[in-house]
Design a protein around this motif. Structure first.
Motif, PDB file in Angstrom:
ATOM      1  N   PRO A  39       0.837  -1.214   0.000  1.00 45.33           N
ATOM      2  CA  PRO A  39       0.000   0.000   0.000  1.00 45.33           C
ATOM      3  C   PRO A  39       0.867   1.258   0.000  1.00 45.33           C
ATOM      4  CG  PRO A  39       0.007  -1.028   2.173  1.00 45.33           C
ATOM      5  CD  PRO A  39       0.699  -1.989   1.250  1.00 45.33           C
ATOM      6  N   THR A  40       0.390   2.245  -0.721  1.00 43.20           N
ATOM      7  CA  THR A  40       1.126   3.511  -0.776  1.00 43.20           C
ATOM      8  C   THR A  40       0.966   4.319   0.509  1.00 43.20           C
ATOM      9  OG1 THR A  40      -0.799   4.558  -1.831  1.00 43.20           O
ATOM     10  CG2 THR A  40       0.897   3.625  -3.274  1.00 43.20           C
ATOM     11  N   LEU A  41      -0.095   4.069   1.265  1.00 47.74           N
ATOM     12  CA  LEU A  41      -0.341   4.777   2.515  1.00 47.74           C
ATOM     13  C   LEU A  41      -0.117   3.820   3.680  1.00 47.74           C
ATOM     14  CD1 LEU A  41      -1.226   7.675   3.206  1.00 47.74           C
ATOM     15  CD2 LEU A  41      -3.531   6.797   3.572  1.00 47.74           C
ATOM     16  N   GLY A  42       0.592   4.250   4.696  1.00 48.08           N
ATOM     17  CA  GLY A  42       0.922   3.396   5.819  1.00 48.08           C
ATOM     18  C   GLY A  42      -0.288   3.052   6.672  1.00 48.08           C
ATOM     19  N   LEU A  43      -0.153   1.967   7.453  1.00 44.33           N
ATOM     20  CA  LEU A  43      -1.235   1.542   8.332  1.00 44.33           C
ATOM     21  C   LEU A  43      -1.491   2.568   9.432  1.00 44.33           C
ATOM     22  CD1 LEU A  43      -0.413  -2.266   8.743  1.00 44.33           C
ATOM     23  CD2 LEU A  43      -1.997  -1.175   7.152  1.00 44.33           C
ATOM     24  N   HIS A  44      -0.456   3.280   9.827  1.00 45.35           N
ATOM     25  CA  HIS A  44      -0.635   4.304  10.857  1.00 45.35           C
ATOM     26  C   HIS A  44      -1.594   5.391  10.380  1.00 45.35           C
ATOM     27  CE1 HIS A  44       0.737   8.312  12.449  1.00 45.35           C
ATOM     28  NE2 HIS A  44       0.335   7.723  13.555  1.00 45.35           N
ATOM     29  N   LYS A  45      -1.466   5.816   9.132  1.00 43.35           N
ATOM     30  CA  LYS A  45      -2.334   6.868   8.587  1.00 43.35           C
ATOM     31  C   LYS A  45      -3.764   6.334   8.422  1.00 43.35           C
ATOM     32  CE  LYS A  45      -1.938  11.185   7.225  1.00 43.35           C
ATOM     33  NZ  LYS A  45      -1.335  11.465   5.911  1.00 43.35           N
ATOM     34  N   ILE A  46      -3.910   5.085   7.990  1.00 42.49           N
ATOM     35  CA  ILE A  46      -5.249   4.513   7.821  1.00 42.49           C
ATOM     36  C   ILE A  46      -5.943   4.377   9.171  1.00 42.49           C
ATOM     37  CG2 ILE A  46      -6.508   2.469   7.057  1.00 42.49           C
ATOM     38  CD1 ILE A  46      -4.378   2.023   4.951  1.00 42.49           C
ATOM     39  N   PHE A  47      -5.209   3.926  10.179  1.00 42.71           N
ATOM     40  CA  PHE A  47      -5.808   3.778  11.508  1.00 42.71           C
ATOM     41  C   PHE A  47      -6.208   5.138  12.085  1.00 42.71           C
ATOM     42  CE2 PHE A  47      -5.686   3.167  16.121  1.00 42.71           C
ATOM     43  CZ  PHE A  47      -6.487   2.042  16.254  1.00 42.71           C
ATOM     44  N   ASN A  48      -5.419   6.165  11.826  1.00 38.49           N
ATOM     45  CA  ASN A  48      -5.781   7.497  12.303  1.00 38.49           C
ATOM     46  C   ASN A  48      -7.029   8.028  11.602  1.00 38.49           C
ATOM     47  OD1 ASN A  48      -4.004   7.998  14.382  1.00 38.49           O
ATOM     48  ND2 ASN A  48      -2.474   8.985  13.093  1.00 38.49           N
TER      49      ASN A  48
ATOM     50  N   ARG B 144      -4.651  15.747   0.759  1.00 44.62           N
ATOM     51  CA  ARG B 144      -4.325  15.687  -0.665  1.00 44.62           C
ATOM     52  C   ARG B 144      -2.857  15.330  -0.853  1.00 44.62           C
ATOM     53  NH1 ARG B 144      -9.060  16.246  -3.882  1.00 44.62           N
ATOM     54  NH2 ARG B 144     -10.578  17.306  -2.526  1.00 44.62           N
ATOM     55  N   ASN B 145      -2.591  14.636  -1.945  1.00 43.98           N
ATOM     56  CA  ASN B 145      -1.217  14.288  -2.271  1.00 43.98           C
ATOM     57  C   ASN B 145      -0.581  15.389  -3.113  1.00 43.98           C
ATOM     58  OD1 ASN B 145      -2.459  13.969  -4.734  1.00 43.98           O
ATOM     59  ND2 ASN B 145      -2.346  11.732  -4.724  1.00 43.98           N
ATOM     60  N   ALA B 146       0.582  15.112  -3.656  1.00 40.99           N
ATOM     61  CA  ALA B 146       1.293  16.132  -4.437  1.00 40.99           C
ATOM     62  C   ALA B 146       0.553  16.493  -5.712  1.00 40.99           C
ATOM     63  CB  ALA B 146       2.700  15.631  -4.770  1.00 40.99           C
ATOM     64  N   GLU B 147      -0.263  15.589  -6.212  1.00 35.57           N
ATOM     65  CA  GLU B 147      -1.012  15.857  -7.444  1.00 35.57           C
ATOM     66  C   GLU B 147      -2.344  16.549  -7.182  1.00 35.57           C
ATOM     67  OE1 GLU B 147      -1.436  12.104  -9.299  1.00 35.57           O
ATOM     68  OE2 GLU B 147       0.725  11.832  -9.666  1.00 35.57           O
ATOM     69  N   GLY B 148      -2.653  16.813  -5.914  1.00 38.53           N
ATOM     70  CA  GLY B 148      -3.908  17.485  -5.592  1.00 38.53           C
ATOM     71  C   GLY B 148      -5.087  16.549  -5.457  1.00 38.53           C
TER      72      GLY B 148
ATOM     73  N   GLU C  98      -5.326  11.327  -0.975  1.00 41.05           N
ATOM     74  CA  GLU C  98      -4.275  10.326  -0.876  1.00 41.05           C
ATOM     75  C   GLU C  98      -4.816   8.907  -0.733  1.00 41.05           C
ATOM     76  OE1 GLU C  98      -1.919  11.255   2.496  1.00 41.05           O
ATOM     77  OE2 GLU C  98      -3.556  11.062   3.937  1.00 41.05           O
ATOM     78  N   ILE C  99      -6.094   8.752  -0.385  1.00 40.09           N
ATOM     79  CA  ILE C  99      -6.720   7.443  -0.286  1.00 40.09           C
ATOM     80  C   ILE C  99      -8.224   7.624  -0.431  1.00 40.09           C
ATOM     81  CG2 ILE C  99      -6.945   7.542   2.228  1.00 40.09           C
ATOM     82  CD1 ILE C  99      -6.448   4.541   2.332  1.00 40.09           C
ATOM     83  N   HIS C 100      -8.894   6.621  -0.989  1.00 40.73           N
ATOM     84  CA  HIS C 100     -10.350   6.681  -1.120  1.00 40.73           C
ATOM     85  C   HIS C 100     -10.991   6.195   0.178  1.00 40.73           C
ATOM     86  CE1 HIS C 100     -14.378   6.019  -2.969  1.00 40.73           C
ATOM     87  NE2 HIS C 100     -13.981   7.028  -3.725  1.00 40.73           N
ATOM     88  N   TYR C 101     -12.130   6.804   0.522  1.00 40.46           N
ATOM     89  CA  TYR C 101     -12.742   6.469   1.817  1.00 40.46           C
ATOM     90  C   TYR C 101     -13.196   5.017   1.885  1.00 40.46           C
ATOM     91  CZ  TYR C 101     -17.361   6.857  -0.431  1.00 40.46           C
ATOM     92  OH  TYR C 101     -18.458   6.681  -1.221  1.00 40.46           O
ATOM     93  N   THR C 102     -13.498   4.393   0.746  1.00 39.12           N
ATOM     94  CA  THR C 102     -13.913   2.995   0.766  1.00 39.12           C
ATOM     95  C   THR C 102     -12.788   2.073   1.216  1.00 39.12           C
ATOM     96  OG1 THR C 102     -13.396   2.825  -1.593  1.00 39.12           O
ATOM     97  CG2 THR C 102     -15.669   3.347  -0.996  1.00 39.12           C
ATOM     98  N   ARG C 103     -11.541   2.436   0.913  1.00 42.41           N
ATOM     99  CA  ARG C 103     -10.402   1.623   1.360  1.00 42.41           C
ATOM    100  C   ARG C 103     -10.251   1.698   2.875  1.00 42.41           C
ATOM    101  NH1 ARG C 103      -4.972   2.538  -1.649  1.00 42.41           N
ATOM    102  NH2 ARG C 103      -4.505   0.825  -0.222  1.00 42.41           N
ATOM    103  N   ILE C 104     -10.557   2.849   3.475  1.00 43.37           N
ATOM    104  CA  ILE C 104     -10.505   2.963   4.932  1.00 43.37           C
ATOM    105  C   ILE C 104     -11.588   2.094   5.560  1.00 43.37           C
ATOM    106  CG2 ILE C 104     -10.607   4.587   6.852  1.00 43.37           C
ATOM    107  CD1 ILE C 104      -9.761   6.783   4.922  1.00 43.37           C
ATOM    108  N   TYR C 105     -12.778   2.117   4.974  1.00 42.95           N
ATOM    109  CA  TYR C 105     -13.866   1.285   5.493  1.00 42.95           C
ATOM    110  C   TYR C 105     -13.535  -0.199   5.358  1.00 42.95           C
ATOM    111  CZ  TYR C 105     -18.479  -0.845   5.891  1.00 42.95           C
ATOM    112  OH  TYR C 105     -19.539  -1.636   6.255  1.00 42.95           O
ATOM    113  N   ARG C 106     -12.957  -0.593   4.223  1.00 46.65           N
ATOM    114  CA  ARG C 106     -12.604  -2.001   4.033  1.00 46.65           C
ATOM    115  C   ARG C 106     -11.527  -2.438   5.015  1.00 46.65           C
ATOM    116  NH1 ARG C 106     -12.876  -0.873  -1.663  1.00 46.65           N
ATOM    117  NH2 ARG C 106     -10.596  -0.830  -1.737  1.00 46.65           N
ATOM    118  N   ALA C 107     -10.604  -1.542   5.332  1.00 52.94           N
ATOM    119  CA  ALA C 107      -9.578  -1.877   6.330  1.00 52.94           C
ATOM    120  C   ALA C 107     -10.203  -2.108   7.691  1.00 52.94           C
ATOM    121  CB  ALA C 107      -8.539  -0.760   6.401  1.00 52.94           C
ATOM    122  N   LEU C 108     -11.176  -1.271   8.065  1.00 51.35           N
ATOM    123  CA  LEU C 108     -11.866  -1.476   9.343  1.00 51.35           C
ATOM    124  C   LEU C 108     -12.607  -2.796   9.352  1.00 51.35           C
ATOM    125  CD1 LEU C 108     -12.920  -0.493  12.100  1.00 51.35           C
ATOM    126  CD2 LEU C 108     -14.764   0.669  10.865  1.00 51.35           C
TER     127      LEU C 108
END
Length: 273
Positions: free
Chosen positions: A23-32, A51-55, A58-68
């Protein structure tokens, strides 16, 4: 949660994917982000994502929900809570001479599973029964039930979980006093507490009797009972700080209970902030 706290308390209990690219985003950021949703109480699509460097987000909200959902299904959320209780026990921050227990009801406005109408509260929702020590630390997993269930039988389901937690982290509950409300006053509950080597401290429930009950008076210490308003009721007040738990909008009860477990974990971790 800082990186040091995450690596110490959370990361050892999280499951990770075995296939696919890293994953491009760490687990610490997803958990936060999950904690931010717990505190804010907003919808998943309204979660403020950096937002990332491209504006772009940095992650879609569905990926955060799936991680939970993945961590909840793998038992990681329960393991994080058990790890917080174990750490409190290792650092001698638990006072188990008195254990306070009580139930709380959460209203569900949008429906869902495991719900019932509570005539006492005049709302439709679910209830949980939790235990804490004298220092306002949640020490046992809660028992959940629909809102129309009586809390007294739920205690006999919660006591085995309390004993299992004590054995898992090496706690000794022999001789501890279990302080409960009058709704839990019955012979079966007192017997279940005595059989586990603990002492019940429950006020007698008159149940509409006009005269006092015959026989020997039950053991009851009013001073210990008054501590409930400074311990278990205070925990339920702290729980209301997490806006996602004020009202239940989760239609799936495992997701709602996972958020409750995270809230109780954050309450236990207040000693290390």
């Amino acid at each position: 949660m800082s990186v040091e706290q995450f690596e110490q308390f959370v990361l050892p209990h999280l499951s990770r994917g075995r296939r696919g690219p890293a994953p491009t985003l760490g687990l610490h950021k997803i958990f936060n982000y999950i904690l931010q949703s717990l505190y804010m109480g907003c919808q998943w699509k309204a979660l403020p994502i950096e937002r990332n460097a491209e504006g772009r987000p940095e992650i879609h909200y569905t990926r955060i929900y799936r991680a939970l959902r993945r961590w909840q299904a793998d038992g990681c959320i329960d393991a994080i809570f058990a790890g917080s209780v174990y750490r409190l026990h290792q650092d001698q921050l638990l006072d188990l001479t008195v254990i306070h227990g009580n139930g709380t009801t959460t209203a569900a406005k949008k429906g869902g599973d495991n719900l019932g109408y509570s005539g006492h509260k005049h709302l439709k929702g679910d209830k949980v029964v939790a235990f804490c020590d004298r220092r306002c630390n949640v020490i046992a997993p809660f028992v959940s039930a629909p809102g129309n269930r009586n809390e007294s039988p739920l205690l006999r389901d919660a006591l085995p979980r309390l004993s299992h937690m004590a054995r898992a982290i090496g706690m000794d509950l022999q001789g501890s006093t279990v302080s409960l409300d009058g709704v839990y006053d019955c012979r079966a509950n007192r017997k279940a507490i005595f059989n586990r080597g603990m002492i019940p401290n429950t006020p007698e429930n008159p149940r509409g009797r006009k005269t006092s009950k015959r026989g020997r008076k039950l053991r009851f210490d009013p001073a210990i009972f008054e501590e409930r308003f400074r311990t278990i009721e205070r925990i339920f007040a702290w729980e209301d700080k997490f806006r996602r738990l004020l009202l239940r909008f989760e239609r799936l009860s495992p997701v709602h209970y996972a958020f409750k477990t995270l809230a109780y974990t954050m309450i236990n971790m207040r000693h290390y902030r």
